[in-house]
Scaffold this active site. Structure first.
Site, short mmCIF file in Angstrom:
data_model
loop_
_atom_site.label_atom_id
_atom_site.label_comp_id
_atom_site.label_asym_id
_atom_site.label_seq_id
_atom_site.Cartn_x
_atom_site.Cartn_y
_atom_site.Cartn_z
N ASP A 185 -2.57 64.01 -37.22
CA ASP A 185 -2.64 64.32 -35.94
C ASP A 185 -2.97 63.28 -34.81
O ASP A 185 -2.72 63.32 -33.71
CB ASP A 185 -3.62 65.33 -35.63
CG ASP A 185 -5.05 65.32 -35.79
OD1 ASP A 185 -5.33 63.98 -35.88
OD2 ASP A 185 -5.95 65.84 -35.53
N ASP A 220 -11.57 78.55 -27.25
CA ASP A 220 -12.35 77.83 -28.18
C ASP A 220 -13.66 78.75 -28.51
O ASP A 220 -14.84 78.26 -28.78
CB ASP A 220 -12.72 76.63 -27.82
CG ASP A 220 -11.82 75.52 -27.91
OD1 ASP A 220 -10.79 75.97 -28.33
OD2 ASP A 220 -12.12 74.16 -27.63
N GLU A 242 -15.92 77.58 -22.73
CA GLU A 242 -14.90 76.75 -22.40
C GLU A 242 -13.98 77.36 -21.30
O GLU A 242 -13.81 76.82 -20.22
CB GLU A 242 -13.79 76.58 -23.71
CG GLU A 242 -12.49 75.79 -23.12
CD GLU A 242 -12.75 74.23 -23.20
OE1 GLU A 242 -12.04 73.51 -22.62
OE2 GLU A 242 -13.38 73.76 -24.21
N SER A 260 -2.81 42.84 -24.59
CA SER A 260 -4.29 42.65 -25.07
C SER A 260 -5.39 42.52 -24.20
O SER A 260 -6.54 42.70 -24.59
CB SER A 260 -4.38 40.87 -25.82
OG SER A 260 -3.51 40.02 -24.88
#
Length: 572
Positions: A185, A220, A242, A260
């Site tokens: 995932d 959830d 939730e 960077s």
């Protein structure tokens, strides 16, 4: 293979570049080994060994042993160090005892090589007899057969036991994807190798439908599907936590598409400072190698841990999470060393977001230098043109519109103005030159330019005209980004432009009594350091709050309740 063995393999990858064969050269993460990088590494390491002997009033042989013993006892890195010493030490000891400098040593043992189209590149002042004569004298003193021993290391990835691992690491480095991701995932519960230092920590790496940033599955009630640490049902009223704490609170994540500077490249100066080197100084080396010498966990956009590299951590993610604790772990740092608009398309492919299942997100595009910075001899010709930038950005924005959930936001950062780098550093001593006052940043830049490794020939140059041209091109490209933000509209996100806050960072720091050089990474003399990153995060946040407050959403009134019920929300 355990993480420690992975660190060993990465280190061996770097060391395997010692092959002198003209063809069939080994590859590092899909690219041919660059002899110039090996040369720089050799000159630095020989310099450190010589300075260790000086600081501790010891022989070179003792300094070499001391250096390897700074690594954890019996660790893989220590074993590699002693292996390298066994191969190269006799020559290094002999040459340093004859007062040969690091440039001469590295050319004589073939870790630096002169090519037909360039002179001998040198960091130190040439010996009185001349560099060419000194190298010839040193070559007569070196041991025959050293290269045959070193060449055997170049084929490490052909070994059956590590071939698959080499291919996997190559994929990680090429695609900016986690090394450990069992469910595919794009999230991991392993910190380095593109793990949760870079993306929110996966709380269930065995289930692909559980990951940071998704909309909660059935609020959830049964499991923490979005890994924000808020789940279960309040037994007092039967309402899922939730739903009670996060519903309607405009929770959203943060994603950085950067270079960077965004990845927060940093080489600790203590690594190169003989008077400071100790086992403690090198304790972070394995993790640093596994994170490509980047420290995204302390960065301006996605930092979440207290800095251990100086300064302090302040980030957009931290401030978003403080504003709404339902955003816990919803961050992605999709940055690359060398990132620019030219390779943005490859980065986008590794952005994890689903219009169907995930929450809206703030995407920051911050390629602040590499479209004008390169190490090419004709640096101006290698810079991105306004037309190239416009084409790349429009293509990328169309892709984001097909990927991001509705209600997202995209902010385009301007390029930085790096003209202040030269003025603030050129006559100062580099960490390698602090002990003997013999290496300035001007020498560092010149050495890297000769090797065609200068990270920014345009700005890190004594040529005033070239620096001015580079700044002018950066302003042109920034103008393109501004124009795109003003003219383009998309279905699933609104689009904004913001000037890179570097100018304000410098001004504020100077007003506080600081000096400009204190904001620049001391080893590479190019990147913003931890202090600059933290100041930039706060200034950036304040600008968004003033100009576009809806991007950040309202403060979640349930934050105190979330903290009371879930405390640290499962940690980082």
């Amino acid at each position: 293979m355990p993480p420690s063995s992975t660190f060993l393999l990465i280190f061996m990858f770097l060391f395997s570049g010692t092959s002198s064969a003209p063809s069939g050269r080994p590859k590092l993460f899909g690219h041919k080994i660059n002899q110039q990088h090996i040369c720089v590494g050799c000159v630095i390491l020989v310099s450190v060994i010589e300075q260790l002997a000086q600081v501790h009033n010891s022989t070179v042989e003792e300094a070499l042993e001391r250096f390897c013993n700074y690594f954890p006892e019996t660790s893989e890195l220590q074993k590699v160090c002693f292996l390298a010493v066994a191969i190269f030490a006799p020559d290094i000891i002999k040459l340093l005892e004859h007062k040969m400098n690091a440039d001469v040593v590295c050319y004589s043992i073939k870790l630096c090589k002169q090519t037909a189209d360039q002179p001998y590149c040198h960091l130190y002042r040439p010996p009185k007899v001349g560099l060419d004569a000194a190298i010839k004298e040193a070559e007569e003193m070196t041991t025959a057969g050293t290269w045959k021993k070193a060449h055997g290391l170049s084929s490490i990835c052909l070994l059956p036991l590590v071939k698959d691992l080499c291919e996997k690491i190559e994929k990680v480095m090429k695609n900016e994807l986690p090394f450990e991701d069992l469910d595919g995932d794009m999230f991991s519960n392993f910190a380095t190798l593109r793990g949760y230092h870079w993306r929110g920590r996966d709380c269930d790496d065995g289930t692909a439908s559980v990951y940071p940033g998704r909309r909660p599955d059935n609020w959830d009630a049964q499991q923490d599907s979005n890994c924000n640490g808020i789940w279960g049902v309040d037994q007092k009223d039967g309402i899922p936590y939730e739903q009670k704490f996060c519903n309607g609170t405009e929770s959203k994540g943060i994603i950085l598409l950067g270079d960077s500077a965004g990845a927060h490249f940093h080489i600790p100066p203590e690594w190169l400072t003989a008077s400071q080197i100790s086992w403690k100084v090198y304790s972070d080396l394995p993790k640093a190698l596994a994170d490509e010498l980047d420290w995204p966990q302390f960065s301006e956009v996605t930092g979440f841990l207290n800095s251990t590299i100086g300064g302090w951590t302040d980030s957009i993610y931290q401030r978003l999470r403080k504003r709404n604790r339902c955003s816990h772990r919803d961050y992605q740092n999709i940055s690359r060393n060398g990132g620019s608009s030219k390779n943005l398309w490859n980065l986008l492919k590794n952005l994890a977001r689903s219009q169907k299942f995930d929450k809206p997100v703030i995407v920051i595009y911050a390629m602040i230098g590499n479209d004008v910075c390169n190490g090419k001899t004709d640096t101006v010709a290698a810079m991105t043109t306004p037309g190239q930038l416009r084409g790349s950005m429009l293509k990328s924005l169309r892709y984001l519109d097909s990927l991001l959930p509705k209600g997202s936001h995209v902010i385009l950062f301007s390029l930085a103005n790096g003209d202040f780098l030269w003025d603030n550093l050129y006559n100062r001593y580099h960490p390698l030159g602090q002990l003997n006052k013999d290496i300035t940043y001007k020498q560092i830049y010149s050495f890297l330019t000769c090797l065609k490794l200068n990270p920014c020939n345009g700005w890190l140059s004594p040529n005033d005209t070239l620096r001015s041209i580079t700044t002018k091109r950066a302003l042109q490209l920034s103008s393109i980004l501004s124009g795109i933000a003003e003219s383009q509209k998309y279905a699933n996100f609104d689009l904004f432009y913001m000037d890179c806050p570097l100018k304000e960072v410098v001004e504020e720091w100077l007003e506080q009594g600081g000096e400009g050089w204190q904001l620049i990474e001391p080893v590479d003399g190019f990147h913003p350091n931890q202090i600059a990153s933290a100041l930039a995060a706060r200034i950036f946040w304040e600008k968004i709050s003033y100009k576009w407050p809806h991007v950040l959403g309202e403060v979640n009134p349930n934050n105190h309740q979330i903290a009371a019920v879930f405390k640290d929300q499962g940690g980082y």
